[in-house]
Design a protein around this motif. Structure first.
Motif, PDB file in Angstrom:
ATOM      1  N   ASP A  70       0.832  -1.209   0.000  1.00 52.61           N
ATOM      2  CA  ASP A  70       0.000   0.000   0.000  1.00 52.61           C
ATOM      3  C   ASP A  70       0.866   1.259   0.000  1.00 52.61           C
ATOM      4  OD1 ASP A  70      -2.768  -1.092   0.176  1.00 52.61           O
ATOM      5  OD2 ASP A  70      -1.973  -1.995   1.994  1.00 52.61           O
ATOM      6  N   ALA A  73       1.820   1.739  -3.525  1.00 52.88           N
ATOM      7  CA  ALA A  73       0.688   2.244  -4.310  1.00 52.88           C
ATOM      8  C   ALA A  73       0.507   3.745  -4.098  1.00 52.88           C
ATOM      9  CB  ALA A  73      -0.588   1.486  -3.937  1.00 52.88           C
ATOM     10  N   ILE A  99       2.006  -3.830  -7.548  1.00 56.51           N
ATOM     11  CA  ILE A  99       1.963  -2.443  -7.087  1.00 56.51           C
ATOM     12  C   ILE A  99       1.028  -1.624  -7.976  1.00 56.51           C
ATOM     13  CG2 ILE A  99       3.323  -0.338  -6.797  1.00 56.51           C
ATOM     14  CD1 ILE A  99       5.734  -2.191  -6.185  1.00 56.51           C
ATOM     15  N   ARG A 102      -2.597  -2.486  -7.304  1.00 61.29           N
ATOM     16  CA  ARG A 102      -3.047  -1.919  -6.030  1.00 61.29           C
ATOM     17  C   ARG A 102      -3.244  -0.409  -6.164  1.00 61.29           C
ATOM     18  NH1 ARG A 102      -2.853  -3.659  -0.701  1.00 61.29           N
ATOM     19  NH2 ARG A 102      -3.171  -5.679  -1.716  1.00 61.29           N
ATOM     20  N   ALA A 103      -2.359   0.253  -6.893  1.00 58.41           N
ATOM     21  CA  ALA A 103      -2.505   1.695  -7.101  1.00 58.41           C
ATOM     22  C   ALA A 103      -3.814   2.006  -7.819  1.00 58.41           C
ATOM     23  CB  ALA A 103      -1.321   2.234  -7.902  1.00 58.41           C
ATOM     24  N   ASN A 200      -4.751  -8.720  -4.036  1.00 60.63           N
ATOM     25  CA  ASN A 200      -5.388  -7.681  -4.846  1.00 60.63           C
ATOM     26  C   ASN A 200      -6.749  -8.111  -5.393  1.00 60.63           C
ATOM     27  OD1 ASN A 200      -3.352  -5.726  -4.641  1.00 60.63           O
ATOM     28  ND2 ASN A 200      -2.206  -6.552  -6.373  1.00 60.63           N
TER      29      ASN A 200
END
Length: 267
Positions: A70, A73, A99, A102-103, A200
């Motif tokens: 996180d 992200a 990543i 998640r972003a 995710n």
């Protein structure tokens, strides 16, 4: 041009070509850094403003003792903001794809196209750590040579593996990039811990940007069926399988890899 951005209390190192109407941000894989993404940068630098980054804990960026996916992200969105970009296309490779996804699950208003290469929906640890454990090796103690040996077999399609053994395929150059930014034992442990039990798959519905998932036919690190699972979970996502390629599809089948992504970005 290399620059350092103050992001979320740390320094993030980025390399920015600075030319091009549309920005493409590249996120590297496990133990990698911005230079390991230069082969992909070079595929697109004539048509895009390409930004390669050292994620926190890697390369020339600050290496905190602990961080999470996180945190990564949040860094991505801050980088886009700090570079005064209204939107960017984001391409994540392997760990970078976790990543990137998640972003996008956090927010999509600053992401136009999302490309997830050699990805998976979740994991108890990194794929490389899993492979090392199966080989009775500790990721915090393993040498770079031992790690490369394990990764090599799992990364390549059969014909690529033969080329690597015959010296026709420079695997070290591909995996290590143009410069050496090795992680020490504590930094490797922090990297591995950042991926512990990540998942995710619970927030696919929050991904509203155009999404492409790419898998390599012979990928033993993140098998293509895992990537297809991610694509199936995201509304409207496309899935492309690169034939005769493994986890290093961008190097094994570079022309096909480039074409698939360019076609997608031009939609």
């Amino acid at each position: 041009m290399k620059k350092f951005l103050s992001i979320n209390g740390i320094e993030i190192c980025v390399d920015d070509t600075e030319e091009g109407e549309n920005a493409l941000l590249l996120i590297h894989g496990l133990t990698g850094d911005k230079t390991t993404m230069y082969p992909i940068r070079d595929m697109f630098k004539d048509d895009y403003r390409v930004i390669t980054i050292d994620t926190r804990g890697h390369g020339e960026s600050t290496r905190p003792k602990e961080y999470t996916i996180d945190d990564h992200a949040d860094d991505i969105h801050e980088i886009i903001s700090e570079l005064n970009l209204e939107k960017a296309d984001v391409l994540g490779y392997s760990m970078g794809s976790y990543i990137a996804l998640r972003a996008a699950e956090v927010k999509c208003d600053d992401i136009d196209h999302l490309v997830l290469a050699c990805t998976k929906p979740n994991g108890k640890t990194s794929s490389v750590a899993r492979l090392l454990k199966e080989a009775n090796l500790d990721i915090t103690q393993v040498s770079q040579e031992e790690m490369m040996g394990v990764i090599l077999k799992a990364s390549l399609a059969p014909q690529s593996y033969e080329k690597a053994l015959n010296g026709e395929f420079n695997i070290d150059e591909i995996l290590n990039g143009e410069e050496s930014y090795e992680l020490n034992e504590e930094e490797k442990a922090a990297e591995d811990a950042s991926l512990a039990d990540f998942d995710n798959s619970n927030d696919y519905d929050k991904v509203k940007c155009k999404t492409l998932v790419i898998g390599g036919e012979y990928d033993g690190i993140n098998p293509p069926e895992l990537g297809r699972e991610v694509a199936d979970g995201i509304d409207g996502a496309e899935f492309e399988l690169i034939k005769d390629a493994g986890h290093l599809a961008f190097a094994e089948q570079s022309e096909e890899f480039q074409k698939v992504i360019k076609d997608f970005l031009n939609q």
